[in-house]
Design a protein around this motif. Structure first.
Motif, PDB file in Angstrom:
ATOM      1  N   ARG A  91       0.833  -1.210   0.000  1.00 49.43           N
ATOM      2  CA  ARG A  91       0.000   0.000   0.000  1.00 49.43           C
ATOM      3  C   ARG A  91       0.867   1.260   0.000  1.00 49.43           C
ATOM      4  N   TRP A  92       1.919   1.257   0.816  1.00 44.32           N
ATOM      5  CA  TRP A  92       2.831   2.411   0.820  1.00 44.32           C
ATOM      6  C   TRP A  92       3.445   2.610  -0.559  1.00 44.32           C
ATOM      7  N   GLN A  93       3.942   1.520  -1.124  1.00 46.24           N
ATOM      8  CA  GLN A  93       4.593   1.614  -2.427  1.00 46.24           C
ATOM      9  C   GLN A  93       3.633   2.166  -3.478  1.00 46.24           C
ATOM     10  N   ASP A  94       2.413   1.661  -3.498  1.00 39.79           N
ATOM     11  CA  ASP A  94       1.424   2.130  -4.479  1.00 39.79           C
ATOM     12  C   ASP A  94       1.156   3.626  -4.311  1.00 39.79           C
ATOM     13  N   ALA A  95       0.990   4.070  -3.062  1.00 38.78           N
ATOM     14  CA  ALA A  95       0.683   5.481  -2.807  1.00 38.78           C
ATOM     15  C   ALA A  95       1.852   6.379  -3.202  1.00 38.78           C
ATOM     16  N   ILE A  96       3.074   5.952  -2.884  1.00 42.48           N
ATOM     17  CA  ILE A  96       4.255   6.758  -3.206  1.00 42.48           C
ATOM     18  C   ILE A  96       4.446   6.842  -4.714  1.00 42.48           C
ATOM     19  N   GLN A  97       4.329   5.714  -5.404  1.00 37.08           N
ATOM     20  CA  GLN A  97       4.530   5.722  -6.858  1.00 37.08           C
ATOM     21  C   GLN A  97       3.442   6.537  -7.553  1.00 37.08           C
ATOM     22  N   ARG A  98       2.217   6.465  -7.070  1.00 37.43           N
ATOM     23  CA  ARG A  98       1.128   7.261  -7.637  1.00 37.43           C
ATOM     24  C   ARG A  98       1.397   8.746  -7.445  1.00 37.43           C
ATOM     25  N   HIS A  99       1.880   9.102  -6.275  1.00 42.81           N
ATOM     26  CA  HIS A  99       2.207  10.497  -5.969  1.00 42.81           C
ATOM     27  C   HIS A  99       3.313  11.008  -6.884  1.00 42.81           C
ATOM     28  N   LEU A 100       4.366  10.219  -7.069  1.00 41.63           N
ATOM     29  CA  LEU A 100       5.484  10.637  -7.914  1.00 41.63           C
ATOM     30  C   LEU A 100       5.058  10.726  -9.385  1.00 41.63           C
ATOM     31  N   ALA A 101       4.212   9.793  -9.813  1.00 40.68           N
ATOM     32  CA  ALA A 101       3.751   9.799 -11.203  1.00 40.68           C
ATOM     33  C   ALA A 101       2.926  11.039 -11.525  1.00 40.68           C
ATOM     34  N   ASN A 102       2.311  11.613 -10.495  1.00 38.85           N
ATOM     35  CA  ASN A 102       1.516  12.834 -10.683  1.00 38.85           C
ATOM     36  C   ASN A 102       2.320  14.104 -10.453  1.00 38.85           C
ATOM     37  N   GLY A 103       3.643  13.954 -10.424  1.00 36.63           N
ATOM     38  CA  GLY A 103       4.505  15.123 -10.307  1.00 36.63           C
ATOM     39  C   GLY A 103       4.807  15.551  -8.891  1.00 36.63           C
ATOM     40  N   GLY A 104       4.494  14.712  -7.924  1.00 41.13           N
ATOM     41  CA  GLY A 104       4.750  15.052  -6.526  1.00 41.13           C
ATOM     42  C   GLY A 104       6.216  14.990  -6.167  1.00 41.13           C
ATOM     43  N   GLY A 105       6.568  15.708  -5.104  1.00 42.01           N
ATOM     44  CA  GLY A 105       7.952  15.737  -4.650  1.00 42.01           C
ATOM     45  C   GLY A 105       8.351  14.471  -3.907  1.00 42.01           C
ATOM     46  N   PRO A 106       9.661  14.320  -3.634  1.00 44.80           N
ATOM     47  CA  PRO A 106      10.181  13.040  -3.127  1.00 44.80           C
ATOM     48  C   PRO A 106      10.136  12.879  -1.604  1.00 44.80           C
ATOM     49  N   ASN A 107       9.623  13.858  -0.891  1.00 42.11           N
ATOM     50  CA  ASN A 107       9.653  13.785   0.569  1.00 42.11           C
ATOM     51  C   ASN A 107       8.303  13.294   1.102  1.00 42.11           C
ATOM     52  N   VAL A 108       8.319  12.095   1.658  1.00 49.36           N
ATOM     53  CA  VAL A 108       7.094  11.439   2.121  1.00 49.36           C
ATOM     54  C   VAL A 108       7.180  11.254   3.628  1.00 49.36           C
ATOM     55  N   GLY A 109       6.063  11.471   4.321  1.00 48.20           N
ATOM     56  CA  GLY A 109       6.059  11.339   5.768  1.00 48.20           C
ATOM     57  C   GLY A 109       4.952  10.432   6.280  1.00 48.20           C
ATOM     58  N   LEU A 110       5.207   9.792   7.412  1.00 44.93           N
ATOM     59  CA  LEU A 110       4.206   9.010   8.138  1.00 44.93           C
ATOM     60  C   LEU A 110       4.271   9.431   9.601  1.00 44.93           C
ATOM     61  N   LEU A 111       3.111   9.663  10.196  1.00 48.85           N
ATOM     62  CA  LEU A 111       3.041  10.054  11.598  1.00 48.85           C
ATOM     63  C   LEU A 111       2.855   8.791  12.434  1.00 48.85           C
ATOM     64  N   VAL A 112       3.746   8.577  13.390  1.00 51.47           N
ATOM     65  CA  VAL A 112       3.792   7.335  14.149  1.00 51.47           C
ATOM     66  C   VAL A 112       3.435   7.618  15.600  1.00 51.47           C
ATOM     67  N   TRP A 113       2.486   6.852  16.148  1.00 56.65           N
ATOM     68  CA  TRP A 113       2.135   7.000  17.560  1.00 56.65           C
ATOM     69  C   TRP A 113       3.353   6.743  18.426  1.00 56.65           C
ATOM     70  N   GLY A 114       3.506   7.540  19.476  1.00 57.34           N
ATOM     71  CA  GLY A 114       4.642   7.350  20.376  1.00 57.34           C
ATOM     72  C   GLY A 114       5.939   7.620  19.644  1.00 57.34           C
ATOM     73  N   ASP A 115       6.807   6.619  19.633  1.00 49.89           N
ATOM     74  CA  ASP A 115       8.095   6.738  18.964  1.00 49.89           C
ATOM     75  C   ASP A 115       8.281   5.530  18.047  1.00 49.89           C
ATOM     76  N   PRO A 116       8.835   5.731  16.847  1.00 44.79           N
ATOM     77  CA  PRO A 116       8.969   4.610  15.894  1.00 44.79           C
ATOM     78  C   PRO A 116       9.852   3.464  16.374  1.00 44.79           C
ATOM     79  N   SER A 117      10.618   3.673  17.444  1.00 50.10           N
ATOM     80  CA  SER A 117      11.545   2.635  17.890  1.00 50.10           C
ATOM     81  C   SER A 117      10.919   1.634  18.847  1.00 50.10           C
TER      82      SER A 117
END
Length: 252
Positions: A91-117
């Motif tokens: 799902r991440w890959q599909d969303a990122i590739q769709r975004h880039l194909a539509n001319g979007g920039g390369p900086n992608v973010g995900l908000l993570v509860w607490g801390d990602p570690s």
């Protein structure tokens, strides 16, 4: 090269979002928000609320995606989780590739509860995506549920000079009290794993929605408050449609 930024956002309180996290959010061209079904719609809403409170960059896009469901038919727990992570990476890959194909920039973010570690699999899923796409991963540290719990109860995490173990409800239920420690923090408990323990000599500090407006706190000798915690948890889950809780157990 795509930059994937995993931003720790604390436990749902917008005040937990650090200045570093705010800068990272505003540097994103795309922010992905998972949808976990109607019963957890509030979680997506909280992520959007945090974006609303932090975003000043008018070009940042926010895109929601449906989170796959773990297959309950797979008997092996770890296999079930690995398959689930593979599906999320798709799902991440599909969303990122769709975004880039539509001319979007390369900086992608995900908000993570607490801390990602800490008891979060976002980094593991990012590793999967990195094997498919040219990906650089960076992490912005966040306030953990453990920090929020200890702060809410005004307690220290550890006894003087003593170790602490962080474990899950499933392991506590299956394996009992962890060897070699007097303090255990329990996360990802589907409900009441502490019932598997002999409550004699144990105290508990429990919290749900810690750090949020809905915060609920209970504490005391486990033998005296366990039933109250179970009832309170069930009521809160029914009221909100979801629950995030955590607790600290200590021998005395």
């Amino acid at each position: 090269m795509i930059t994937l930024t995993l931003v720790g956002i604390g436990t749902g309180n917008p005040d937990h979002v650090t200045r570093q996290a705010q800068k990272a959010i505003n540097a994103c061209d795309l922010i992905l928000i998972p949808l976990k079904g109607d019963d957890k719609a509030d979680l997506a809403g909280l992520r959007r609320a945090i974006c609303d409170s932090c975003l000043t960059n008018p070009t940042t896009r926010i895109e929601a995606f449906d989170l796959p469901v773990r297959d309950p038919a797979t008997p092996d727990y770890l296999r079930r989780v690995h398959d689930w992570h593979d599906a999320i990476a798709d799902r991440w890959q599909d969303a990122i590739q769709r975004h880039l194909a539509n001319g979007g920039g390369p900086n992608v973010g995900l908000l993570v509860w607490g801390d990602p570690s800490l008891y979060d699999s976002t980094l593991r899923i990012a590793e999967r995506v990195g094997k498919r796409l040219p990906l650089k991963v960076q992490v912005i540290a966040g306030i953990t549920a453990i920090q929020a719990l200890c702060a809410a109860h005004a307690i220290a995490l550890n006894e003087l000079g003593a170790p602490v173990i962080i474990t899950t409800g499933r392991r506590l239920r299956d394996e009992g009290w962890p060897a070699g420690v007097d303090t255990a923090v329990v996360m990802l408990d589907s409900g009441g794993a502490f019932q598997a323990l002999d409550p004699a000599g144990l105290s508990i500090w429990w919290g749900a929605y810690v750090g949020m407006e809905e915060q609920i706190l209970l504490s005391g000798p486990l033998a005296e408050v366990s039933e109250q915690i179970l009832a309170t948890r069930a009521q809160a889950r029914a009221r909100h449609g979801w629950i995030m809780d955590i607790y600290l157990l200590r021998k005395h």
